[in-house]
Design a protein around this motif. Structure first.
Motif, PDB file in Angstrom:
ATOM      1  N   PHE A  50       0.814  -1.209   0.000  1.00 28.44           N
ATOM      2  CA  PHE A  50       0.000   0.000   0.000  1.00 28.44           C
ATOM      3  C   PHE A  50       0.852   1.265   0.000  1.00 28.44           C
ATOM      4  N   ALA A  53       1.109   1.639  -3.599  1.00 25.77           N
ATOM      5  CA  ALA A  53      -0.186   2.108  -4.079  1.00 25.77           C
ATOM      6  C   ALA A  53      -0.402   3.566  -3.684  1.00 25.77           C
ATOM      7  N   VAL A  56       1.030   5.806  -6.212  1.00 26.49           N
ATOM      8  CA  VAL A  56       0.112   5.916  -7.358  1.00 26.49           C
ATOM      9  C   VAL A  56      -1.035   6.871  -7.026  1.00 26.49           C
ATOM     10  N   LEU A  92      -7.632   5.027  -3.036  1.00 23.46           N
ATOM     11  CA  LEU A  92      -6.307   5.543  -3.388  1.00 23.46           C
ATOM     12  C   LEU A  92      -6.290   7.061  -3.467  1.00 23.46           C
ATOM     13  N   ALA A 124      -4.440  -0.939  -9.258  1.00 23.67           N
ATOM     14  CA  ALA A 124      -3.465  -0.715  -8.184  1.00 23.67           C
ATOM     15  C   ALA A 124      -4.030  -1.133  -6.830  1.00 23.67           C
ATOM     16  N   VAL A 125      -5.298  -0.796  -6.571  1.00 26.01           N
ATOM     17  CA  VAL A 125      -5.949  -1.208  -5.322  1.00 26.01           C
ATOM     18  C   VAL A 125      -6.013  -2.723  -5.229  1.00 26.01           C
ATOM     19  N   ALA A 128      -2.509  -4.386  -4.417  1.00 25.71           N
ATOM     20  CA  ALA A 128      -2.086  -4.121  -3.044  1.00 25.71           C
ATOM     21  C   ALA A 128      -2.990  -4.832  -2.041  1.00 25.71           C
TER      22      ALA A 128
END
Length: 316
Positions: A50, A53, A56, A92, A124-125, A128
């Motif tokens: 994370f 993430a 990002v 995010l 991305a979520v 992670a």
């Protein structure tokens, strides 16, 4: 085996998760919090997925400021010290507040960019969230001696072969989790469209009690029912609909614990955005606040979801 309940079961504390027999697997709210803290202290490397993430998310949030899309950046406590929020999956961009103008009147090219943007964030979520949930579940199953066919099927299969456990689950489980995360984002965007297109929401002179009651009696129950869905997908290997049904069953059995965890994880993500509130520049504040919220709040969210699913599935 003890009866499921929402009380503290006296789960031992310490720097590392301690050994605990499977017959004492019934864990209440306080026990889950203790396990979550113990897991993070024992394996601080769980912050890495994370944290990446968060980079990002921070980059995306700053890009929103420069983009033509109508969004607001609100950090704690500018939006109120008492701020109720729910998060089905870690956000995010916790500082980004959007309205119906985000999706109304967009030209096709801008809409396509927005969709692609949201798909990238969802991916991305997913990566992670899946990595932390799986790693936390394996650690909890091993150190707490919890045995459950649904919660430890893949763990047992790997260990019986003497394999080193991987950080992420199988591509199939990762794919189903991505579909779930993307589906949640699509529903939220569709909700914004409906609000704007049909004028739903508080009008001039409204006290705001209608939206508040709707939030309490519609949003919170639905979100509570879906809270453990990601863990049911990643750990239990279920498809989204089946996972959502299983998650809802846990919410019905332990409503107080699930609602408390849902609100606590949502509020934590909000509070952490204000760590750098009032910094040297808005962009730096947004970037650092977003990163902190995602790295810490997202990790704790994933661990507590994994802990609840592993412990409660072993007790069912």
């Amino acid at each position: 085996m003890s009866t499921p309940n929402d009380s503290n079961d006296g789960t031992p504390t310490g720097t590392e998760p301690s050994q605990q027999p499977a017959d004492d697997a019934s864990v209440g709210l306080i026990g889950l919090i203790r396990i979550t803290i113990a897991v993070l202290r024992a394996r601080p490397s769980l912050l890495v997925p994370f944290a990446l993430a968060g980079v990002v998310g921070a980059t995306s949030a700053v890009a929103r400021i420069e983009s033509p899309y109508p969004v607001d950046m609100v950090a704690f406590p500018a939006n109120g010290v008492v701020h109720l929020s729910v998060a089905l999956v870690p956000a995010l961009e916790p500082m980004v507040e959007v309205n119906s103008g985000l999706v109304l009147g967009l030209k096709p090219a801008f809409l396509a960019v927005l969709i692609g943007w949201q798909v990238g964030l969802a991916l991305a979520v997913t990566v992670a969230f899946a990595g932390v949930v799986r790693a936390a579940a394996r650690l909890i199953s091993k150190t707490h001696a919890i045995s459950s066919p649904s919660a430890t099927s893949e763990v047992g299969a790997d260990e019986s072969k003497g394999l080193i456990p991987s950080l992420v689950p199988s591509p199939v489980r990762l794919g189903w989790l991505f579909a779930y995360v993307l589906g949640i984002q699509i529903v939220l965007l569709a909700g914004l469209f409906v609000v704007g297109a049909f004028g739903i929401g508080p009008g001039p002179g409204s006290t705001g009690l209608g939206p508040l009651f709707g939030w309490l009696f519609v949003v919170v129950p639905i979100a509570s029912g879906l809270f453990l869905t990601p863990a049911a997908i990643v750990i239990g290997g279920k498809r989204p609909i089946e996972a959502a049904i299983e998650s809802a069953a846990y919410a019905v059995r332990r409503p107080l614990s699930v609602v408390a965890l849902l609100l606590a994880t949502g509020y934590l993500g909000t509070v952490l955005t204000g760590v750098f509130h009032g910094g040297p520049s808005p962009r730096i504040g947004v970037a650092l606040g977003t990163f902190t919220s995602v790295a810490v709040g997202g990790t704790l969210h994933a661990i507590v979801v994994a802990a609840a699913y592993v412990c409660w599935s072993a007790d069912s």
